[in-house]
Write a protein that holds these residues in place. Structure first.
Motif, PDB file in Angstrom:
ATOM      1  N   ASN A  87      36.955  39.422  37.696  1.00 13.29           N
ATOM      2  CA  ASN A  87      36.919  39.633  36.251  1.00 13.29           C
ATOM      3  C   ASN A  87      37.431  38.416  35.487  1.00 13.29           C
ATOM      4  N   GLY A  88      38.469  37.787  35.983  1.00 16.93           N
ATOM      5  CA  GLY A  88      39.062  36.648  35.282  1.00 16.93           C
ATOM      6  C   GLY A  88      38.105  35.493  35.070  1.00 16.93           C
ATOM      7  N   PHE A  89      37.118  35.360  35.951  1.00 18.57           N
ATOM      8  CA  PHE A  89      36.160  34.258  35.878  1.00 18.57           C
ATOM      9  C   PHE A  89      34.774  34.689  35.389  1.00 18.57           C
ATOM     10  N   CYS A  90      34.433  35.954  35.641  1.00 17.80           N
ATOM     11  CA  CYS A  90      33.051  36.416  35.438  1.00 17.80           C
ATOM     12  C   CYS A  90      32.867  37.387  34.278  1.00 17.80           C
TER      13      CYS A  90
ATOM     14  N   SER B 129      40.501  35.749  31.745  1.00 17.12           N
ATOM     15  CA  SER B 129      41.371  34.652  31.303  1.00 17.12           C
ATOM     16  C   SER B 129      40.725  33.279  31.469  1.00 17.12           C
ATOM     17  N   LEU B 130      39.820  33.117  32.448  1.00 14.01           N
ATOM     18  CA  LEU B 130      39.123  31.838  32.658  1.00 14.01           C
ATOM     19  C   LEU B 130      37.616  32.079  32.718  1.00 14.01           C
ATOM     20  N   TYR B 131      37.141  32.854  31.778  1.00 18.56           N
ATOM     21  CA  TYR B 131      35.723  33.226  31.756  1.00 18.56           C
ATOM     22  C   TYR B 131      34.820  32.001  31.623  1.00 18.56           C
TER      23      TYR B 131
ATOM     24  N   TRP C 183      43.911  43.438  36.150  1.00 15.22           N
ATOM     25  CA  TRP C 183      42.459  43.648  36.078  1.00 15.22           C
ATOM     26  C   TRP C 183      41.737  42.324  36.281  1.00 15.22           C
ATOM     27  N   ASP C 184      42.288  41.266  35.735  1.00 13.95           N
ATOM     28  CA  ASP C 184      41.747  39.916  35.835  1.00 13.95           C
ATOM     29  C   ASP C 184      41.484  39.517  37.296  1.00 13.95           C
TER      30      ASP C 184
ATOM     31  N   LEU D 148      25.817  30.038  42.256  1.00 16.56           N
ATOM     32  CA  LEU D 148      27.112  29.438  41.947  1.00 16.56           C
ATOM     33  C   LEU D 148      27.455  29.601  40.470  1.00 16.56           C
ATOM     34  N   GLY D 149      28.721  29.880  40.221  1.00 12.64           N
ATOM     35  CA  GLY D 149      29.232  29.860  38.859  1.00 12.64           C
ATOM     36  C   GLY D 149      29.937  28.541  38.604  1.00 12.64           C
ATOM     37  N   TYR D 150      30.048  28.189  37.342  1.00 14.16           N
ATOM     38  CA  TYR D 150      30.643  26.897  36.978  1.00 14.16           C
ATOM     39  C   TYR D 150      31.008  26.927  35.500  1.00 14.16           C
ATOM     40  N   ILE D 151      31.792  25.938  35.085  1.00 15.18           N
ATOM     41  CA  ILE D 151      32.151  25.807  33.671  1.00 15.18           C
ATOM     42  C   ILE D 151      31.112  24.937  32.967  1.00 15.18           C
TER      43      ILE D 151
END
Length: 190
Positions: free
Chosen positions: A17-20, A25-27, A85-86, A159-162
């Motif tokens: 959740n924190g990334f996706c 927090s770091l979406y 939750w993150d 892959l996910g990325y910023i």
């Protein structure tokens, strides 16, 4: 690219959740967009009988209090805190009881975790790596896998990325170091 399902595991890195999730927090939007592609890779592997491993990046709130050199919270801000939750895997993933979930506390999923023992116990030699972030946890885990004599193959369209150039760097670097990349549609099991 062909794999033996008995000696292959899909390693899904940090689809949390924190990334996706937009409230994370770091979406990173590209991490959310990668959920369906990661799910496709897992479904293909499952259908063939390959193993599935999920990693979760989890940080105890006090983890970096005595850090001498590197403090992830200083770099990224507080994220994926233990018990939050993150830190949970996104609900859209098909996580099953037979899957192995690795809790890690840094970028590398092998560092001070049970991942290597799990893979060795199950006769796993080849790893299909997907997840997020491409140039951070996926790349560090792939590099660590290669150094441990596993065959790390990065699934470049899962892959996910910023930033897109971060993804491109990770793909190019993986290709340079290991010489093996694949796409989700190129994965075949013998």
């Amino acid at each position: 690219m062909s794999f033996d399902p008995e000696s292959t595991a899909v390693v899904v890195v940090d689809m949390q959740n924190g990334f996706c999730h937009p409230d994370g927090s770091l979406y990173a939007p590209a991490s959310e967009e990668a959920i369906d592609d990661v799910t496709d890779v897992v479904a293909t592997a499952r259908e063939a009988g390959a193993s599935v491993v999920y990693t979760r990046d989890v940080h105890p709130p006090e983890q970096f209090e005595d850090a001498h050199y590197y403090d992830e919270f200083e770099r990224w801000g507080e994220h994926v805190l233990e018990g939050s939750w993150d830190a949970e895997l996104v609900d859209d993933l098909d996580v099953r009881d037979e899957d192995h979930v690795v809790v890690k506390h840094t970028y590398d999923a092998f560092y001070r975790t049970d991942l290597e023992g799990h893979l060795d116990t199950h006769g796993i030699d080849d790893l299909l790596l997907c997840g997020t972030l491409a140039n951070v946890c996926v790349l560090h885990t792939a590099g660590s896998a290669g150094l441990r004599d596993y065959r790390p193959v990065v699934v470049e369209d899962a892959l996910g990325y910023i930033e897109e150039d971060h993804r491109d760097y990770a793909v190019e670097h993986s290709d340079f170091l290991f010489g093996e990349l694949t796409t989700k549609d190129e994965i075949a099991f013998e």
